[in-house]
Scaffold this active site. Structure first.
Site, PDB file in Angstrom:
ATOM      1  N   THR A  12      -5.587  74.431  -4.052  1.00  0.00           N
ATOM      2  CA  THR A  12      -5.368  74.974  -2.797  1.00  0.00           C
ATOM      3  C   THR A  12      -3.775  74.495  -2.447  1.00  0.00           C
ATOM      4  O   THR A  12      -3.046  75.110  -1.723  1.00  0.00           O
ATOM      5  CB  THR A  12      -6.212  74.535  -1.790  1.00  0.00           C
ATOM      6  OG1 THR A  12      -7.554  74.928  -1.975  1.00  0.00           O
ATOM      7  CG2 THR A  12      -5.741  74.666  -0.327  1.00  0.00           C
ATOM      8  N   SER A  54      -9.332  75.379  -9.277  1.00  0.00           N
ATOM      9  CA  SER A  54     -10.008  74.236 -10.052  1.00  0.00           C
ATOM     10  C   SER A  54     -11.728  74.528 -10.511  1.00  0.00           C
ATOM     11  O   SER A  54     -11.949  74.143 -11.229  1.00  0.00           O
ATOM     12  CB  SER A  54      -9.711  72.943  -9.457  1.00  0.00           C
ATOM     13  OG  SER A  54     -10.845  72.745  -8.433  1.00  0.00           O
ATOM     14  N   THR A  85      -9.116  70.678  -5.256  1.00  0.00           N
ATOM     15  CA  THR A  85     -10.106  69.661  -4.880  1.00  0.00           C
ATOM     16  C   THR A  85     -11.365  69.927  -5.472  1.00  0.00           C
ATOM     17  O   THR A  85     -12.268  68.849  -5.589  1.00  0.00           O
ATOM     18  CB  THR A  85     -10.168  69.474  -3.401  1.00  0.00           C
ATOM     19  OG1 THR A  85     -10.506  70.682  -2.749  1.00  0.00           O
ATOM     20  CG2 THR A  85      -8.836  68.919  -2.721  1.00  0.00           C
ATOM     21  N   ASP A  86     -11.979  71.041  -5.807  1.00  0.00           N
ATOM     22  CA  ASP A  86     -13.309  71.322  -5.762  1.00  0.00           C
ATOM     23  C   ASP A  86     -13.738  70.683  -7.175  1.00  0.00           C
ATOM     24  O   ASP A  86     -14.813  69.958  -7.133  1.00  0.00           O
ATOM     25  CB  ASP A  86     -13.463  72.767  -6.039  1.00  0.00           C
ATOM     26  CG  ASP A  86     -13.242  73.710  -4.829  1.00  0.00           C
ATOM     27  OD1 ASP A  86     -13.487  72.787  -3.570  1.00  0.00           O
ATOM     28  OD2 ASP A  86     -13.097  74.809  -4.831  1.00  0.00           O
TER      29      ASP A  86
HETATM   30  N1  ASP Z   1     -10.806  76.212  -4.577  1.00  0.00           N
HETATM   31  C1  ASP Z   1      -9.583  75.158  -4.282  1.00  0.00           C
HETATM   32  C2  ASP Z   1      -9.733  74.509  -5.813  1.00  0.00           C
HETATM   33  O1  ASP Z   1     -10.285  73.740  -6.239  1.00  0.00           O
HETATM   34  C3  ASP Z   1     -10.001  74.180  -3.481  1.00  0.00           C
HETATM   35  C4  ASP Z   1      -8.942  73.027  -3.151  1.00  0.00           C
HETATM   36  O2  ASP Z   1      -8.041  73.127  -3.937  1.00  0.00           O
HETATM   37  O3  ASP Z   1      -9.124  72.289  -2.107  1.00  0.00           O
HETATM   38  O4  ASP Z   1      -8.753  74.960  -6.469  1.00  0.00           O
END
Ligand code: ASP
Length: 331
Positions: A12, A54, A85-86
């Site tokens: 993100t 991710s 973050t995932d």
């Molecule tokens: N879908 C995103 C990822 O994990 C979520 C994030 O980065 O917060 O790449």
């Protein structure tokens, strides 16, 4: 001034709206350009390793990240990895096993909102990650998010939307960053003069979460496809039917086929202790299976991949799995 390499992987933090949802598009240079104050903390070079959500990352990407850090290890004083973050907690744990006893910091960060937005956590998280990476005494693999410094083996994403998305599970945060100041709560991690790098992971690791009344069909059907299974059981740990039910028989077949079984609890905090109830005690006494105790799921999965990338010998698997790495297991 410390010299830090930033490795961008997507997430993100690097995302833009595509009309079909957010997707990583912002480059490593552009990300850094959003936070000029980092230039006052350290000298930075950037590298675009990949630019992926991710959800699309796995063991092959963790190996690429570790290889990139190894290739540039001597030229820099520390590393910041920007990441979605995932699955960041999995990557943080995986890097903790692939790069051990590092005297230099390897710091993962990301954000819940893109760095190109005005109301974003990305700029603060990135600044804090560099602040920690450039600080004297920072070592090993950690995750910096929302002002917390969390060991790479202890992080978990617990909130899908809030800025305080990550927690340190069953181990304290090693420090916090408040108003641009790092406060360390715990002493530095053990380090060697140069770290131990590893280059193989066994990715045929299955996770099976038990639900009440569940049968053993899935366990039997998947036996040939995996080298190890993590059984995420209930409470402090036990199998339906204890040491003599169908689960025990399925476990026996997996073990006879030379596979590894790890018991983990599905309760988020405080870990397992299979010796407490008969349904766990009997299983533990009868079979050579491993227990996760207070390891996080992310650490157990990636540690198993690392261990099985090194050996299949049950005795060595057991010894390596129980040998603590960055406080991942406390028995
Ligand atoms: N879908 C995103 C990822 O994990 C979520 C994030 O980065 O917060 O790449």
């Amino acid at each position: 001034m410390k010299h830090i390499l930033m490795l961008a992987t997507g997430g993100t933090i690097a995302s833009r709206e595509t009309g079909q949802g957010l997707a990583p598009a912002i480059t490593s240079r552009e990300i850094l350009g959003y936070v000029p104050a980092i230039g006052e903390l350290c000298r930075v070079e950037t590298m675009q390793l990949m630019n992926l959500d991710s959800s699309n990352l796995g063991p092959s990407h963790w190996l690429r990240m570790a290889r990139a850090i190894e290739a540039h290890y001597d030229r820099y004083d520390g590393f910041v990895v920007t990441h979605g973050t995932d699955t960041m907690a999995y990557t943080a744990a995986a890097l903790s096993y692939l790069i051990q006893f590092s005297p230099k910091p390897i710091v993962l960060t990301g954000s819940q909102k893109s760095i190109c937005l005005e109301n974003t956590d990305a700029r603060m998280n990135l600044y804090n990650a560099f602040l920690y990476a450039a600080a004297e005494g920072s070592r090993g693999v950690s995750l910096v998010f929302d002002g917390k410094v969390i060991l790479g083996t202890r992080a978990r994403k617990e909130r899908t939307k809030s800025f305080n998305a990550f927690s340190s599970v069953d181990y304290p945060e090693i420090g916090v960053i408040r108003d641009g100041r790092l406060i360390r709560y715990l002493p530095a991690l053990d380090a060697k003069e140069s770290p131990d790098f590893y280059h193989t992971l066994e990715d045929r690791v299955l996770l099976l979460t038990l639900i009440p009344g569940m049968g053993t069909e899935a366990l039997a059907a998947l036996e040939d496809s995996y080298q190890a299974v993590i059984l995420q059981s209930f409470g402090v740990g036990g199998l339906p039917g204890g040491g003599s039910g169908p689960f025990a028989q399925a476990v026996e077949r997996w073990l006879q086929a030379g596979k590894t079984i790890v018991m983990l609890t599905q309760v988020p905090y405080e870990g397992s202790d299979m010796a407490v109830y008969q349904v766990g005690y009997q299983v533990k006494e009868k079979y050579r299976l491993l227990e996760g105790y207070n390891m996080t799921l992310e650490a157990a999965v990636t540690k198993l991949m690392w261990v099985l990338g090194r050996t299949r010998d049950p005795e060595q698997v057991e010894a390596l799995f129980y040998r603590p790495v960055q406080w991942d297991i406390i028995r």
